[in-house]
Design an enzyme around this catalytic site. Structure first.
Site, PDB file in Angstrom:
ATOM      1  N   SER A  19       0.773  -1.295  -0.001  1.00  0.00           N
ATOM      2  CA  SER A  19       0.064  -0.040  -0.033  1.00  0.00           C
ATOM      3  C   SER A  19       0.865   1.367  -0.054  1.00  0.00           C
ATOM      4  O   SER A  19       1.759   1.333   0.886  1.00  0.00           O
ATOM      5  CB  SER A  19      -0.964  -0.214   1.043  1.00  0.00           C
ATOM      6  OG  SER A  19      -1.486   1.158   1.218  1.00  0.00           O
ATOM      7  N   LYS A  71     -12.887  -4.606   0.661  1.00  0.00           N
ATOM      8  CA  LYS A  71     -13.921  -3.565   0.540  1.00  0.00           C
ATOM      9  C   LYS A  71     -15.528  -4.066   0.635  1.00  0.00           C
ATOM     10  O   LYS A  71     -16.237  -3.104   1.141  1.00  0.00           O
ATOM     11  CB  LYS A  71     -13.642  -3.050  -0.825  1.00  0.00           C
ATOM     12  CG  LYS A  71     -12.067  -2.203  -0.936  1.00  0.00           C
ATOM     13  CD  LYS A  71     -12.147  -1.608  -2.361  1.00  0.00           C
ATOM     14  CE  LYS A  71     -10.830  -0.937  -2.308  1.00  0.00           C
ATOM     15  NZ  LYS A  71     -10.600  -0.087  -3.751  1.00  0.00           N
ATOM     16  N   THR A 167     -14.839 -12.030 -19.884  1.00  0.00           N
ATOM     17  CA  THR A 167     -16.228 -12.736 -19.266  1.00  0.00           C
ATOM     18  C   THR A 167     -17.429 -11.647 -19.296  1.00  0.00           C
ATOM     19  O   THR A 167     -17.778 -11.008 -18.417  1.00  0.00           O
ATOM     20  CB  THR A 167     -16.043 -13.307 -17.825  1.00  0.00           C
ATOM     21  OG1 THR A 167     -14.709 -13.639 -17.770  1.00  0.00           O
ATOM     22  CG2 THR A 167     -17.052 -14.338 -17.516  1.00  0.00           C
ATOM     23  N   ILE A 239      -6.289   2.697 -15.290  1.00  0.00           N
ATOM     24  CA  ILE A 239      -6.273   2.623 -13.902  1.00  0.00           C
ATOM     25  C   ILE A 239      -4.941   2.033 -13.489  1.00  0.00           C
ATOM     26  O   ILE A 239      -4.499   2.073 -12.176  1.00  0.00           O
ATOM     27  CB  ILE A 239      -7.464   2.196 -13.219  1.00  0.00           C
ATOM     28  CG1 ILE A 239      -7.646   0.748 -13.524  1.00  0.00           C
ATOM     29  CG2 ILE A 239      -8.692   2.984 -13.704  1.00  0.00           C
ATOM     30  CD1 ILE A 239      -8.600   0.034 -12.332  1.00  0.00           C
TER      31      ILE A 239
END
Ligand code: ATR
Length: 299
Positions: A19, A71, A167, A239
């Protein structure tokens, strides 16, 4: 008078060593000369509910960030609480929480990933959302949900969204869940053609991570081939931010598109949390960008 209790915010995840959040928030605490701390905490899935119960009970704890794989589970836990907690509308819509803070005596679960995505584009490609008519999204995972919700907010009434995923059924489930009436799902076979007619393309798939321009069979990666079909006047963003200029972005730039790398999304998503915990709205500056780049060995 006694010193006020030093506020300590956290980021929880499993694993957590990767992180960059402690670096970002530590920099801001120093920049704004604030009495506070921000720490990475390794929390295993089986420890999560006990961690959250302690947090809820400790009214001096300001909150923190939540990263993979917690999350969705933090959202689930907040939904299951009968009092003392709240979800913001966007966290409720995304069914995922990346930021926890206290407000009006409640522990609030928020999701700032989409805010970070849109703010990064505002910062680096001002006016990007002025004429969004044909949006192409590659990928349909957790990050894609936040990006799509942000784009859904910014798009014009006539703009369409095309979603390509390895997918397609997973992308369709996302479209149904977010109730996107203007979105169409496709397989990778349509990618190049869709990229050719899109004015905004975002890669949210992890395919870009470490992807080289050519795959092992010597064929161009689908992302690179798609970017090459883009043209001037269009915007490409990824991203994935390691490498900073992904092969997808390099190819889009060569094709004449405006490009925005993904590092700013990481920096901007951190802003609302810091403000909620420490009371100062921090700025995303070239210095903090450079600090993270240095730490990642990308400078
Ligand atoms: P995140 O939360 O970071 O979005 P995720 O939920 O695992 O991570 O989603 C990863 C995305 O990258 C998905 O869109 C995934 O496609 P599938 O839904 O088909 O799994 C996509 N992805 C990962 N590896 C890929 C690959 N080798 N080729 C194409 N798409 C890939």
């Amino acid at each position: 008078m006694a010193d006020p209790v030093k506020k300590t915010a956290f980021v929880i995840g499993d694993p957590i060593v990767q992180s960059k959040s402690p670096l970002i928030h530590g920099h801001w605490l120093k920049t704004y000369d604030l009495q506070g701390d921000y720490k990475a905490r390794h929390v295993l899935p089986e420890e999560l509910s006990s961690f959250l119960e302690h947090l809820l009970a400790d009214e001096t704890a300001p909150g923190g960030n939540v990263t993979a794989p917690h999350k969705e589970e933090v959202h689930h836990w907040l939904v299951s609480q009968t009092s003392g907690t709240r979800l913001t509308p966007i966290a409720r819509r995304l069914k995922a929480v990346n930021t926890l803070y206290r407000q009006d005596g409640e522990l609030v679960g928020d999701n700032t990933d989409g805010f970070g995505f849109a703010s990064n584009l505002d910062d680096r490609a001002s006016g990007w959302d002025g004429e969004l008519s044909n949006i192409l999204i590659i990928g349909a995972g957790g990050a894609s949900r936040a990006v799509i919700a942000a784009l859904d907010e910014r798009r014009g009434p006539a703009s369409s969204m095309q979603i390509v995923n390895r997918t397609p059924a997973r992308a369709q489930a996302l479209v149904d869940d977010l109730q996107l009436s203007h979105a169409t799902v496709h397989s990778f076979e349509q990618l190049i053609e869709l990229a050719g007619s899109a004015d905004f393309v975002v890669n949210t798939s992890s395919l870009g991570m470490g992807a080289t321009e050519n795959n092992i069979t010597g064929n161009k990666s689908p992302l690179v081939a798609a970017a090459a079909a883009m043209g001037p006047g269009s915007v490409a963003t990824d991203i994935v931010y390691s490498p900073l200029m992904t092969p997808f972005l390099v190819a889009a730039e060569q094709a004449g598109a405006e490009t925005v790398d993904g590092l700013g999304m990481l920096l901007h998503q951190a802003v609302p949390g810091f403000e909620a915990w420490f009371g100062v709205r921090p700025k995303v500056t070239p210095q903090i960008r450079q600090l993270v780049l240095n730490a990642m060995g990308l400078a």
